[in-house]
Scaffold this motif. Structure first.
Motif, short mmCIF file in Angstrom:
data_model
loop_
_atom_site.label_atom_id
_atom_site.label_comp_id
_atom_site.label_asym_id
_atom_site.label_seq_id
_atom_site.Cartn_x
_atom_site.Cartn_y
_atom_site.Cartn_z
N GLU A 226 31.86 41.74 53.36
CA GLU A 226 32.64 42.92 53.73
C GLU A 226 33.33 43.52 52.51
OE1 GLU A 226 36.17 44.40 56.79
OE2 GLU A 226 36.24 42.37 55.96
N LEU A 227 33.89 42.66 51.65
CA LEU A 227 34.60 43.16 50.48
C LEU A 227 33.66 43.90 49.54
CD1 LEU A 227 36.91 40.08 49.76
CD2 LEU A 227 37.61 42.30 50.68
N ILE A 228 32.47 43.38 49.33
CA ILE A 228 31.49 44.05 48.47
C ILE A 228 31.12 45.40 49.06
CG2 ILE A 228 29.13 43.97 47.59
CD1 ILE A 228 29.47 40.96 47.25
N ALA A 229 30.91 45.44 50.36
CA ALA A 229 30.56 46.71 51.00
C ALA A 229 31.68 47.72 50.87
CB ALA A 229 30.24 46.47 52.48
N LEU A 230 32.94 47.30 51.03
CA LEU A 230 34.08 48.19 50.85
C LEU A 230 34.19 48.68 49.41
CD1 LEU A 230 36.79 46.29 52.95
CD2 LEU A 230 35.77 48.51 53.53
N MET A 231 33.88 47.80 48.48
CA MET A 231 34.09 48.11 47.06
C MET A 231 33.05 49.07 46.51
SD MET A 231 34.53 45.41 43.93
CE MET A 231 33.03 44.57 44.33
N VAL A 232 31.79 48.87 46.87
CA VAL A 232 30.72 49.67 46.27
C VAL A 232 30.19 50.74 47.22
CG1 VAL A 232 30.06 47.76 44.78
CG2 VAL A 232 28.88 48.07 46.95
N GLY A 233 30.69 50.73 48.45
CA GLY A 233 30.26 51.75 49.40
C GLY A 233 28.89 51.52 49.98
N ARG A 234 28.37 50.31 49.77
CA ARG A 234 27.08 49.95 50.35
C ARG A 234 27.03 48.44 50.49
NH1 ARG A 234 26.43 50.69 44.90
NH2 ARG A 234 25.27 49.09 43.78
N THR B 199 43.11 47.18 52.88
CA THR B 199 43.74 45.91 52.56
C THR B 199 43.38 44.91 53.66
OG1 THR B 199 45.60 46.91 51.38
CG2 THR B 199 45.91 44.67 52.19
N ARG B 200 42.97 43.72 53.23
CA ARG B 200 42.60 42.67 54.17
C ARG B 200 43.32 41.37 53.79
NH1 ARG B 200 40.63 46.54 56.33
NH2 ARG B 200 38.43 46.86 56.93
N GLU B 201 43.71 40.60 54.81
CA GLU B 201 44.13 39.23 54.54
C GLU B 201 42.88 38.40 54.27
OE1 GLU B 201 46.75 37.40 57.27
OE2 GLU B 201 48.19 39.07 57.31
N ARG B 202 43.02 37.45 53.35
CA ARG B 202 41.85 36.67 52.93
C ARG B 202 41.13 36.02 54.11
NH1 ARG B 202 42.28 31.72 50.29
NH2 ARG B 202 43.70 31.20 51.99
N ASP B 203 41.89 35.47 55.05
CA ASP B 203 41.28 34.76 56.18
C ASP B 203 40.61 35.69 57.19
OD1 ASP B 203 42.16 32.42 55.04
OD2 ASP B 203 43.99 32.32 56.24
N ILE C 112 52.27 37.65 42.90
CA ILE C 112 51.23 37.71 41.87
C ILE C 112 50.20 38.77 42.25
CG2 ILE C 112 49.37 36.44 40.71
CD1 ILE C 112 51.06 33.89 41.27
N ILE C 113 50.00 39.72 41.35
CA ILE C 113 48.92 40.69 41.50
C ILE C 113 47.77 40.19 40.64
CG2 ILE C 113 48.17 43.06 41.08
CD1 ILE C 113 51.02 43.97 41.57
N TYR C 114 46.62 39.99 41.26
CA TYR C 114 45.50 39.33 40.60
C TYR C 114 44.30 40.27 40.55
CZ TYR C 114 42.83 35.14 39.28
OH TYR C 114 42.10 34.19 38.61
N ILE C 115 43.69 40.37 39.38
CA ILE C 115 42.48 41.18 39.22
C ILE C 115 41.37 40.28 38.72
CG2 ILE C 115 41.39 43.11 38.01
CD1 ILE C 115 44.12 44.44 37.87
N SER C 116 40.27 40.25 39.44
CA SER C 116 39.13 39.43 39.05
C SER C 116 37.87 40.02 39.69
CB SER C 116 39.32 37.98 39.51
OG SER C 116 38.17 37.21 39.22
N HIS C 117 36.72 39.74 39.05
CA HIS C 117 35.44 40.13 39.62
C HIS C 117 34.70 38.93 40.19
CE1 HIS C 117 35.98 44.09 38.09
NE2 HIS C 117 35.89 43.75 36.83
N ARG C 118 35.28 37.75 40.09
CA ARG C 118 34.63 36.53 40.57
C ARG C 118 34.98 36.32 42.04
NH1 ARG C 118 35.41 32.33 35.45
NH2 ARG C 118 34.28 33.61 33.94
N MET C 119 34.01 36.58 42.90
CA MET C 119 34.29 36.60 44.32
C MET C 119 34.72 35.24 44.87
SD MET C 119 33.93 39.77 44.85
CE MET C 119 34.19 39.78 46.62
#
Length: 503
Positions: free
Chosen positions: A235-243, A225-229, A197-204
């Motif tokens: 960290e994900l927000i920082a990777l996504m928005v660059g800040r 790419t990170r494993e969820r655990d 399953i490839i999942y796209i969502s903005h709900r963290m």
């Protein structure tokens, strides 16, 4: 080789150009069976383009795709489905004049001698709906269903054929918590069967609950790419928005000196037959009053009534003046603005430039003496709102339909801000927008409140309501069950009232 180590779908150096615009740059991805792989990125990061390449809507400009180790190059969605890839798009692709069964079975209807077997079609659709546990009637016309029910039908349609890889694009954007739980149960069953399953969502919170693997993309490029655990929301927000974003919700801003504390909006005994009854509340300048409830609770119906879209009994007052609203024009004249939950169908004219979308609710302010539109004044006002809200667009003539979801939502906000509303209704203001755009919209909401705008905020995301509202009005089954002050708010109290279990 264990299932976790197998790769069912791999992408290497995928690129896509639209003329001189480079939409994707050396994108890569590895998807494994029986796992949920989330693609995370801001609107405009390239997620939708990548998904359209995977199902054959677009052809890549370069790179390699492999499915089960073999070259994969679908020419169209039908070709992709035949090879085992299915997609549930965020934007509904249903025919409103057809039944639920006809929509679910579209393109693979049971037929004999060229004639569709209606009885078998309904039986197969009913079996699928029953297996998925969806609360919809297969004989109902889709046009008569709520947006949430249509989203469930869209999901069932995507699952109508067995798939090696299922792509879910913002599948919970229109679902209540209980309906989302139905989907999450379906995902777990599909994982157990070995479906990737490839999942796209903005709900963290949702991403951290469902995902096994998370790939972050930014500006058309692969980031990580990170494993969820092995990761965190921060960290994900920082990777996504660059800040880094230390706080998702901006702090409250101090109101202007001498702010009026008298109610700007008063509602008493408001009722609409079959939808809600005896709703009453008061809203002060600069206050954010959240409205929360499960789908069908009546919360959006109350907002529609306050904008003159429903026939009601009871009393509505703005600045102490009683109103009898018969249509939206009268609501606008009374100082009420309404950011609808369905921006594409009700909030925007997708084929019109953003300039015209911004000015359309305040055209009287741009009319000359002879009644002709003063384009210079309109452009200056539109440009000011674009700058104020941080809208990303090539020009004021960019079509609204060509903007990302977050920028479209800002345009809807800009449209109502030009009317200078005393009361602004925000119905699901961040639906379908990414974390970066959400943060900007939250900032705008805070600034509006500080300027004295009274805000009614409807949201299905409980953390959003808790993070922004000064008080929360909680609805269930058409009743306003409680209004809770910020100091007393907890998720448990809100959900207990919303589900009717509060003692």
């Amino acid at each position: 080789m264990t299932q976790a180590n197998q790769i069912v779908l791999s992408l290497r150096d995928i690129r896509k150009n639209f003329g001189p615009v480079e939409a994707l740059k050396a994108m890569k991805l590895e998807v494994r069976p029986g796992r949920v792989h989330t693609i995370l990125g801001e609107n405009g990061a390239g997620k939708s383009t990548l998904m359209k390449i995977l199902v054959g809507v677009h052809q890549p400009s370069g790179g390699e795709m492999r499915l089960d180790g073999r070259p994969y190059a679908p020419q169209n969605p039908k070709d992709a489905a035949a090879q085992g890839l299915a997609i549930v798009f965020q934007e509904l692709s249903l025919c409103n004049n057809l039944t639920v069964a006809e929509n679910i079975m579209a393109t693979h209807e049971p037929a004999r001698f060229g004639f569709i077997n209606d009885r078998k079609l309904r039986a197969e659709a009913r079996a699928l709906v029953r297996d998925l546990g969806l609360p919809v009637d297969v004989n109902a016309k889709v046009g008569h269903l709520s947006i949430a029910q249509r989203q469930l039908v869209e999901i069932a349609k995507g699952l109508g054929r067995p798939a090696k890889v299922l792509i879910l694009d913002e599948p919970t954007s229109s679902l209540s918590d209980s309906e989302a739980e139905i989907l999450f149960g379906i995902i777990e069953r599909l994982k157990a069967r070995g479906t990737a399953i490839i999942y796209i969502s903005h709900r963290m919170e949702e991403i951290m609950r469902l995902s096994d693997d998370i790939t972050v993309v930014r500006d058309g490029s692969y980031v990580a790419t990170r494993e969820r655990d092995q990761t965190s929301i921060e960290e994900l927000i920082a990777l996504m928005v660059g800040r880094r974003m230390d706080e998702i919700y901006p702090p409250r801003l101090a109101p202007a000196p001498g702010a009026d504390v008298r109610p700007v909006l008063e509602v008493r005994g408001l009722s609409c037959e079959g939808r809600f009854r005896d709703v009453g509340f008061a809203l002060r300048p600069g206050e954010i009053l959240g409205f929360f409830g499960l789908i069908g609770s009546g919360r959006s119906d109350v907002m529609n009534a306050l904008f003159g879209m429903r026939s009601v009994t009871g009393e509505i007052r703005v600045d102490g003046k009683p109103l009898r609203l018969r249509n939206p024009a009268e609501a606008i004249a009374a100082g009420i603005g309404f950011v609808t939950e369905n921006r594409k169908e009700e909030g925007l004219v997708l084929g019109a430039p953003l300039r015209a979308n911004i000015s359309m609710a305040a055209l009287d302010g741009f009319a000359g003496k002879a009644g002709f539109l003063r384009f210079g004044r309109e452009r200056r006002a539109a440009r000011a709102e674009v700058r104020r809200l941080g809208v990303r667009a090539n020009s004021l003539e960019t079509l609204a339909g060509n903007l990302s979801g977050g920028n479209q939502q800002k345009i809807v906000l800009a449209k109502w801000l030009l009317t200078r509303p005393r009361v602004l209704i925000l119905d699901e203001p961040t639906r379908g927008v990414d974390v970066g755009a959400k943060f900007e919209i939250y900032r705008i909401i805070r600034e509006l409140a500080a300027e004295g705008t009274a805000i009614l905020l409807v949201s299905s995301e409980l953390p959003e309501v808790l993070g922004l509202a000064d008080r929360i009005a909680i609805m269930a089954e058409g009743d306003l069950r409680a209004t809770v002050a910020r100091g007393e708010l907890t998720p448990e109290i809100v959900m207990a009232h919303a589900t009717g279990t509060h003692q």
